[in-house]
Design a protein around this motif. Sequence first.
Motif, PDB file in Angstrom:
ATOM      1  N   LYS A 270       0.783  -1.088   0.081  1.00 55.52           N
ATOM      2  CA  LYS A 270       0.038  -0.048   0.053  1.00 55.52           C
ATOM      3  C   LYS A 270       0.880   1.307   0.009  1.00 55.52           C
ATOM      4  N   TYR A 271       0.515   2.290  -0.885  1.00 56.49           N
ATOM      5  CA  TYR A 271       1.291   3.389  -0.883  1.00 56.49           C
ATOM      6  C   TYR A 271       1.096   4.357   0.406  1.00 56.49           C
ATOM      7  N   THR A 272       2.193   5.160   0.484  1.00 58.39           N
ATOM      8  CA  THR A 272       1.907   6.049   1.968  1.00 58.39           C
ATOM      9  C   THR A 272       1.763   7.480   1.413  1.00 58.39           C
TER      10      THR A 272
ATOM     11  N   ALA B  94      13.584   9.590   2.431  1.00 58.23           N
ATOM     12  CA  ALA B  94      13.239   8.337   1.974  1.00 58.23           C
ATOM     13  C   ALA B  94      14.262   7.517   2.736  1.00 58.23           C
ATOM     14  N   LYS B  95      15.720   7.667   3.088  1.00 57.27           N
ATOM     15  CA  LYS B  95      16.467   6.854   3.589  1.00 57.27           C
ATOM     16  C   LYS B  95      16.073   6.481   4.901  1.00 57.27           C
TER      17      LYS B  95
ATOM     18  N   GLU C  96      13.309   2.525   8.986  1.00 56.29           N
ATOM     19  CA  GLU C  96      12.022   2.121   9.601  1.00 56.29           C
ATOM     20  C   GLU C  96      10.980   1.374   9.164  1.00 56.29           C
ATOM     21  N   ASN C  97      11.111   1.063   7.845  1.00 53.40           N
ATOM     22  CA  ASN C  97       9.995   0.320   7.098  1.00 53.40           C
ATOM     23  C   ASN C  97      10.429  -1.272   7.589  1.00 53.40           C
ATOM     24  N   PRO C  98       9.346  -2.054   8.128  1.00 51.65           N
ATOM     25  CA  PRO C  98       9.764  -3.340   8.692  1.00 51.65           C
ATOM     26  C   PRO C  98      10.212  -4.352   7.276  1.00 51.65           C
TER      27      PRO C  98
ATOM     28  N   ALA D 296      12.081   0.774   0.083  1.00 56.74           N
ATOM     29  CA  ALA D 296      11.862   2.262  -0.120  1.00 56.74           C
ATOM     30  C   ALA D 296      10.435   2.301  -0.963  1.00 56.74           C
ATOM     31  N   TYR D 297       9.886   3.474  -0.657  1.00 61.02           N
ATOM     32  CA  TYR D 297       8.544   3.751  -1.357  1.00 61.02           C
ATOM     33  C   TYR D 297       8.410   5.286  -1.524  1.00 61.02           C
ATOM     34  N   ASN D 298       7.515   5.584  -2.369  1.00 61.92           N
ATOM     35  CA  ASN D 298       6.939   6.977  -2.574  1.00 61.92           C
ATOM     36  C   ASN D 298       5.873   7.234  -1.745  1.00 61.92           C
ATOM     37  N   ARG D 299       6.007   8.708  -1.278  1.00 62.92           N
ATOM     38  CA  ARG D 299       4.954   9.188  -0.593  1.00 62.92           C
ATOM     39  C   ARG D 299       4.268  10.222  -1.310  1.00 62.92           C
ATOM     40  N   PHE D 300       2.677   9.943  -1.563  1.00 63.26           N
ATOM     41  CA  PHE D 300       1.843  10.322  -2.240  1.00 63.26           C
ATOM     42  C   PHE D 300       0.794  11.041  -1.831  1.00 63.26           C
TER      43      PHE D 300
END
Length: 127
Positions: A2-4, A37-38, A43-45, A49-53
Amino acid sequence: MKYTTIKEHHLYNKTFQRGARFSGQYLSVFVLRDYAAKRLKKENPEKKAYNRFGVSVTKRVGGAVQRSRAKRILRAGYRAVEPELKTGFLIVIAPREGILTIKSTDVERELRRGFEKLDMFRENKTP
């Protein structure tokens, strides 16, 4: 995945002011490198990396019902394109007045054109 979403107002403003822009017939796309992003990747389990939308809809689009419909259409179009995009960016999409007359497939087509111009697609296009 799921996008953030972008939750802070200052990130919308920063993306609007400093980000690269594509303006199409039905929407505008703003893209800016996410400097957090880094940290967010650590912090992401899943350690991905992902985009924030984010979606920004003005009252020019219509009343509350029309604005909600525009957001749904934009999110559906973005979900179709998102696996092919580079990660680590802030992405804000702002609809234009004619957005309510088209479908999510048309939004997807315009988003693909916009992200192509902004050089946001991965080279190998695998998720």
